[in-house]
Write an enzyme that holds these catalytic residues in place. Structure first.
Site, PDB file in Angstrom:
ATOM      1  CG  HIS A  17      -1.879  -1.060   1.377  1.00 32.70           C
ATOM      2  ND1 HIS A  17      -2.041  -1.815   2.516  1.00 32.70           N
ATOM      3  CD2 HIS A  17      -2.794  -1.550   0.484  1.00 32.70           C
ATOM      4  CE1 HIS A  17      -3.016  -2.698   2.348  1.00 32.70           C
ATOM      5  NE2 HIS A  17      -3.477  -2.575   1.115  1.00 32.70           N
ATOM      6  CE  LYS A  41     -12.783  -7.176   2.517  1.00 31.09           C
ATOM      7  NZ  LYS A  41     -11.631  -6.522   1.871  1.00 31.09           N
ATOM      8  NE  ARG A  90      -2.830  -7.709  -3.804  1.00 28.54           N
ATOM      9  CZ  ARG A  90      -3.565  -7.955  -2.735  1.00 28.54           C
ATOM     10  NH1 ARG A  90      -2.984  -8.284  -1.606  1.00 28.54           N
ATOM     11  NH2 ARG A  90      -4.869  -7.895  -2.793  1.00 28.54           N
ATOM     12  CB  SER A 128      -4.002  -6.639   4.961  1.00 26.79           C
ATOM     13  OG  SER A 128      -3.658  -5.417   4.366  1.00 26.79           O
TER      14      SER A 128
HETATM   15  P1  ADP Z   1      -9.911  -3.661  -0.056  1.00 28.60           P
HETATM   16  O1  ADP Z   1     -10.632  -4.418   1.024  1.00 28.60           O
HETATM   17  O2  ADP Z   1     -10.634  -2.408  -0.469  1.00 28.60           O
HETATM   18  O3  ADP Z   1      -9.478  -4.483  -1.224  1.00 28.60           O
HETATM   19  P2  ADP Z   1      -7.116  -3.568   0.753  1.00 28.60           P
HETATM   20  O4  ADP Z   1      -6.540  -2.826   1.914  1.00 28.60           O
HETATM   21  O5  ADP Z   1      -7.007  -5.054   0.771  1.00 28.60           O
HETATM   22  O6  ADP Z   1      -8.618  -3.081   0.677  1.00 28.60           O
HETATM   23  O7  ADP Z   1      -6.464  -3.045  -0.597  1.00 28.60           O
HETATM   24  C1  ADP Z   1      -6.604  -1.716  -1.034  1.00 28.60           C
HETATM   25  C2  ADP Z   1      -6.040  -1.614  -2.438  1.00 28.60           C
HETATM   26  O8  ADP Z   1      -4.632  -1.834  -2.410  1.00 28.60           O
HETATM   27  C3  ADP Z   1      -6.599  -2.651  -3.423  1.00 28.60           C
HETATM   28  O9  ADP Z   1      -6.707  -2.056  -4.701  1.00 28.60           O
HETATM   29  C4  ADP Z   1      -5.554  -3.736  -3.430  1.00 28.60           C
HETATM   30  O10 ADP Z   1      -5.546  -4.460  -4.651  1.00 28.60           O
HETATM   31  C5  ADP Z   1      -4.293  -2.896  -3.288  1.00 28.60           C
HETATM   32  N1  ADP Z   1      -3.194  -3.666  -2.700  1.00 28.60           N
HETATM   33  C6  ADP Z   1      -3.227  -4.456  -1.620  1.00 28.60           C
HETATM   34  N2  ADP Z   1      -2.011  -5.012  -1.380  1.00 28.60           N
HETATM   35  C7  ADP Z   1      -1.196  -4.557  -2.355  1.00 28.60           C
HETATM   36  C8  ADP Z   1       0.180  -4.780  -2.700  1.00 28.60           C
HETATM   37  N3  ADP Z   1       0.951  -5.603  -1.999  1.00 28.60           N
HETATM   38  N4  ADP Z   1       0.695  -4.130  -3.785  1.00 28.60           N
HETATM   39  C9  ADP Z   1      -0.109  -3.323  -4.504  1.00 28.60           C
HETATM   40  N5  ADP Z   1      -1.407  -3.080  -4.266  1.00 28.60           N
HETATM   41  C10 ADP Z   1      -1.955  -3.680  -3.191  1.00 28.60           C
END
Ligand code: ADP
Length: 161
Positions: A17, A41, A90, A128
């Site tokens: 992130h 969630k 990703r 995460s």
């Molecule tokens: P959500 O529940 O909205 O998907 P996340 O916190 O899991 O929230 O992810 C937020 C955004 O960041 C999403 O677009 C996800 O694909 C992206 N994301 C999560 N992990 C990574 C990573 N390691 N590298 C790049 N983008 C990521």
């Protein structure tokens, strides 16, 4: 001024992130990193804890602001005059859900463009969910999360043990 929103659960924020928000902040004039308070969630960290940690991590990026919101991202974007939504990709496995979300958001708010940032290879496996699992089992997560997040999780799971 081109404003963008980077919404997500960020439960917790990872180095993946962080990479996305850094890169987005160099492309757009102003980026709001927004924690979505999504009651459907289950999360480990409260919305306030997630917001607090993100604020600590991005405090040195001047054109990034941190916020939280309830409800639809499109409504938040509209009311803040934001026309760009940032998401990270990703792998192919992210694509299907992200495409559907981008198309739905476009239906709801026609002026909104979703812009995807491709994960850099060294962050593409970080999630995460896995970070929480490793931390819960006592593993070392320092390669996956910013320092304040690592400290928070260490403290959190130490208290439980
Ligand atoms: P959500 O529940 O909205 O998907 P996340 O916190 O899991 O929230 O992810 C937020 C955004 O960041 C999403 O677009 C996800 O694909 C992206 N994301 C999560 N992990 C990574 C990573 N390691 N590298 C790049 N983008 C990521």
């Amino acid at each position: 001024m081109l404003k963008a929103i980077y919404p997500g659960s960020f439960d917790p924020m990872t180095l993946g992130h962080l990479d996305i928000i850094k890169r987005a902040s160099s492309v757009f004039d102003f980026v709001i990193m927004a924690v979505v308070a999504n009651p459907s969630k289950t999360s480990l960290l409260s919305v306030a804890q997630r917001e607090e940690l993100i604020k600590l991590v991005v405090s040195d990026i001047p054109n990034v602001q941190v916020d939280t919101f309830n409800g639809l991202t499109v409504d938040y974007a509209k009311s803040n005059s934001i026309k760009v939504l940032i998401r990270g990709l990703r792998a192919i496995s992210d694509f299907e859900a992200e495409l559907g979300m981008a198309q739905t958001n476009k239906e709801l708010y026609g002026e909104l463009e979703t812009v995807f940032f491709m994960s850099q290879a060294q962050y593409s496996f970080i999630s995460s969910t896995q970070v929480k699992e490793i931390a819960r089992l006592g593993g070392n997560i320092s390669k996956f999360v910013p320092k304040p997040v690592g400290n928070f999780l260490l403290n959190h799971f130490n208290k439980l043990n």
